[in-house]
Design an enzyme around this catalytic site. Structure first.
Site, PDB file in Angstrom:
ATOM      1  CD  GLU A   1       0.050  -1.229   3.232  1.00 40.03           C
ATOM      2  OE1 GLU A   1       0.247  -1.257   4.452  1.00 40.03           O
ATOM      3  OE2 GLU A   1       0.082  -2.256   2.514  1.00 40.03           O
TER       4      GLU A   1
ATOM      5  CD  GLU B   1      -2.496  -3.738  -0.867  1.00 38.50           C
ATOM      6  OE1 GLU B   1      -1.870  -2.926  -0.155  1.00 38.50           O
ATOM      7  OE2 GLU B   1      -2.628  -4.940  -0.566  1.00 38.50           O
TER       8      GLU B   1
ATOM      9  CD  GLU C   1      -1.880  -5.420   6.144  1.00 38.17           C
ATOM     10  OE1 GLU C   1      -2.820  -5.577   5.338  1.00 38.17           O
ATOM     11  OE2 GLU C   1      -0.843  -4.820   5.840  1.00 38.17           O
TER      12      GLU C   1
END
Length: 843
Positions: free
Chosen positions: A256, A290, A312
């Site tokens: 990301e 992302e 996450e």
């Protein structure tokens, strides 16, 4: 190994001026880094790894320094504490480790080429430039990039390029961000761009090995995802652009980096004319994941790696929230139920598993934190639970407060719970801490005891586990109104069962919707009632019922033999989620048979019976107007029929192969892997093997590559499998990023298991040298544990891995996976005869 020292405590960077010169010919990086910041003392430490420090200067004068490689540090003596500007000159090797700054290799029309990209998460920025390489050390970055530029090449970074002078590409200064999010790339790239409603430039870039149309799908999803998140988060995207870049060599799935998101090619570029719906859904969710991070992780970042889950887990949930909004016809939450949920439940049932929130005590443990089933899947399930409790209005309001309070800064889990609690009026932290701070999850036992409906909770284990009296605050989601919203005690009695059943008119069930992280063990009275009304259950409830029984069978709470007679009740569903859950159960039955035995023949016949109606209904070819469920269910049904050695299905697969033999990529993508696999297993030859391997090397279509890999590794010819293993260390044929899939394919093949096991033991050091610093390295051990099932293999596993128990980053994985194999061996030894008898009786 020493505990991690936080360099940020003594030196707080505010701005970096980075000059990085990459020479692809000599494979040498030369750089100068100037860090402006505040030193709390005259002695500071700055991260570096594998850098050769040439000089350290302050105010134009050299200052003393020494390199401490054991601590990834350069120790610097400043003239004085306070505001300072430190300039460090250095060189470093350009490596093939897929970490730091590294080359990606590919071919266009037979010509070998390379592009340069970066991967700095978790702590690899220090391999590219000296820095305080910790997530809390946010600063702004001005990047100047020089390279041995060829005509037509372009350079990309987090921010727009503002100038090119004397071969140096200058990029605009970034916003405040962590070092692990810095990124740049350059090479002979193609791209397509568009603009969001709010004016954000969105682009997709890839090598010219791909057709331009392969960028279109990702561009559309990326644009609409950013528009969705700006609305959902009620917070503008904070950068002028969002570039998505496919790298031919990339160890993770995607990363990301703020403004320059990097991906494996498999998860970004695809052929819009021949890609399976399942693959399109996967690519879409990866992109949405992302881009969710651009706010949750980039704008607000975890303070330290122990809160990695904060990044996450949230992005994992939001990928489904976003794609459900963008493509509602996909019913993408069903994918969550068939992928993330079973992965989390299986992994989290092993004693010794990490909790979602876990302390990090030494550097090697940081990469070991990336246990996808826990940090991504279980964590996302926790947040799905929170979302269900709070509702979207409170969730969005809380997130808006969270972003406003912590933007361009760092946060902890407690900060998120505080914001959500304030928005909802609930003590979110108290509920979530019971799930995040302790490993595992409960099984809720529902039983009729002395006429009373009773519920009790205790920790669920597959294999041996030590009962520690853990309790959870469990959102029960029961379908009877007397069911408490939360089960917080060890047990509770709900009332007279007969009266409750009469009042409610339906079987009693818990975890309706399957959003809470627990499983249910119904006693015989309650289970028989459910089984008598399976046709009335929605698809998710049927999936949940099968899933919970499978886990209970894995733990030997119930017998797999008792499951066999139930399977026909679920065999002819139109719902993909039910077919997926059924396939998981019947595939586990393969563990109880040996190759070429009578028992295996019986099991193949059972597979044939269970798949017969579905195969007749769906066939090999898509039908006009068929549902998404039909498209997604077809591979399950055909796979079962192929295992059953259905002669008609094998013949039809052979005909499909023959018709497309000159252009195998043109086979329908949703069944291509099955056609190729059937051809290799039933009509294989050395010539076919070479043809498919050459096609694998030649194609740039990642989906086609995966299909070819699956077919080649399923060969019954041991000499061809041995030939394949000789290519494992040839990066021109099998890239290191793809090796795990090849290894698993051969290991899972009865005819290749010994060959693959011998290879990894013999060449473990090569594997460690090649991908040892990679966050996925430990998953090679996980792969082995997922396949081994006999006592002799368990002994060999222990003999090889126990001497490595003290290797930092491997300890937990080896310990857990030993237990995984032990529990499977015990299960098979205890139940093999009964299961095979049940299969025979079902025919």
């Amino acid at each position: 190994m020493p505990e991690i020292a936080r360099f940020y405590e003594t030196f707080q960077p505010e701005h970096y001026d980075l000059f990085i010169d990459v020479d692809r010919g000599t494979k040498v990086i030369s750089g100068t880094t100037t860090i402006s910041g505040v030193a709390q003392s005259a002695n500071i430490s700055v991260h570096q790894k594998d850098l050769t420090i040439k000089s350290v200067r302050v105010a134009g004068a050299d200052v003393p320094f020494n390199t401490d490689n054991s601590a990834d540090a350069v120790r610097i003596e400043l003239p004085a504490a306070g505001e300072t500007k430190v300039t460090i000159s250095y060189t470093a090797p350009l490596t093939d480790s897929m970490m730091g700054i590294y080359p990606s290799y590919y071919e266009v029309n037979g010509e070998k080429k390379q592009i340069i990209g970066t991967q700095f998460e978790t702590n690899f920025a220090r391999q590219a430039f000296p820095s305080i390489d910790e997530p809390e050390a946010k600063a702004t970055f001005s990047i100047a990039l020089k390279f041995d530029e060829q005509p037509g090449e372009i350079a990309l970074s987090n921010m727009p390029e503002i100038n090119v002078e004397d071969g140096v590409h200058y990029f605009d200064t970034t916003v405040k961000m962590s070092t692990y999010l810095v990124a740049f790339a350059f090479g002979d790239l193609q791209g397509k761009q568009t603009t969001t409603k709010s004016g954000v430039q969105v682009g997709v870039f890839a090598t010219k090995a791909h057709q331009p149309k392969e960028l279109d799908f990702a561009l559309d999803i990326a644009k609409r995802s950013i528009e969705f998140y700006e609305d959902f988060y009620q917070t503008p995207y904070p950068l002028p652009h969002s570039w998505q870049l496919a790298l031919p060599d990339f160890s993770a799935g995607a990363m990301e980096n703020w403004g320059l998101v990097t991906y494996r090619e498999a998860y970004l570029v695809l052929d819009p004319d021949n890609t399976a719906l399942e693959m399109k859904q996967l690519v879409a969710t990866v992109i949405a994941h992302e881009l969710a991070h651009q706010w949750f992780g980039d704008l607000v970042t975890m303070k330290w790696w122990d809160d990695l889950w904060l990044n996450e887990s949230f992005a994992n949930m939001m990928e489904y929230v976003a794609i459900d909004a963008l493509e509602p016809d996909w019913h993408i939450w069903e994918n969550f139920q068939t992928s993330d949920v079973p992965a989390a439940l299986q992994r989290d049932a092993t004693d010794g598993v990490q909790s979602v929130h876990v302390q990090v005590t030494n550097p090697a443990e940081i990469d070991a934190l990336f246990d996808a089933a826990i940090v991504y899947a279980k964590g996302a399930r926790m947040l799905v639970m929170v979302r269900a409790l709070l509702g979207d209005d409170a969730l969005r309001s809380g997130l808006k407060q969270y972003f406003a309070a912590h933007k361009y800064s760092n946060a902890t889990g407690a900060d998120l719970w505080a914001a959500l609690g304030e928005a909802s009026g609930m003590d979110v932290g108290a509920i979530m801490n019971s799930w995040l701070e302790q490993p595992g999850y409960p099984v809720v036992k529902a039983a009729v005891v002395d006429g009373k409906l009773t519920l009790s909770q205790q920790q669920f284990f597959v294999g041996d586990g030590v009962e520690k009296g853990r309790r959870w605050q469990i959102p029960l989601n029961g379908n009877y109104s007397v069911t408490p919203k939360l089960l917080t005690d060890a047990s509770v009695t709900l009332g007279d069962y007969a009266q409750l059943r009469a009042d409610n008119g339906q079987p009693f069930r818990l975890n309706v919707g399957n959003n809470s992280h627990f499983i249910v063990a119904y006693d015989k009275t309650l289970q028989d009632d459910i089984l008598a009304h399976t046709d009335e259950l929605d698809a998710i409830s049927q999936l949940q019922f099968l899933q919970d029984l499978r886990l209970l069978a894995n733990s030997r709470t119930v017998s797999y033999a008792a499951l066999v007679p139930l399977l026909p009740k679920f065999a002819n569903s139109d719902a993909t989620v039910v077919n997926a859950a059924l396939y998981n159960v019947v595939s586990n039955l393969k563990r109880f048979v040996t190759a070429d035995s009578t028992e295996e023949t019986n099991l193949r016949q059972l597979f044939g019976q269970l798949s017969a109606e579905q195969v007749a209904r769906l066939g090999w070819q898509p039908k006009a107007g068929e549902s998404n469920d039909d498209q997604l269910s077809r591979p399950y049904a055909l796979s079962e029929a192929l295992y059953a050695k259905n002669a008609d299905i094998i013949a039809e697969a052979h005909q499909l192969f023959t018709t497309n033999k000159d252009n195998l990529a043109a086979l329908p993508a949703d069944v291509r892997s099955l056609v190729l696999g059937s051809e290799v297993r039933n009509f294989g030859s050395a010539e076919l093997f070479d043809q498919l391997l050459q096609a694998y090397v030649a194609t740039s279509d990642a989906s086609f590559k995966a299909d070819l890999r699956g077919a080649l590794t399923s060969s019954p010819d041991k000499s061809l499998l041995a030939k394949l293993i000789k290519q494992f260390e040839n990066a021109d044929v099998i890239k290191p990023q793809d090796l795990r899939g090849w290894f698993r394919g051969v290991l899972a093949n009865d005819d290749g298991e010994q060959l693959a096991w011998d290879w990894i033991r013999k060449d473990w050091q090569w594997l460690d040298d090649t991908v040892g610093g990679d966050m996925e390295f430990t998953t090679y051990i996980t792969v082995i544990a997922g396949i081994f099932k006999h006592a002799d293999r368990l002994a060999e596993f222990k003999a090889f891995f126990e001497p490595k128990l003290n290797t930092p980053g491997l300890t937990r994985e080896i310990t857990m996976d030993t237990k995984v194999i032990e529990s499977r061996v015990a299960l098979i030894e205890a139940e093999q005869a009964a299961v095979n008898a049940a299969v025979a009786a079902a025919l």
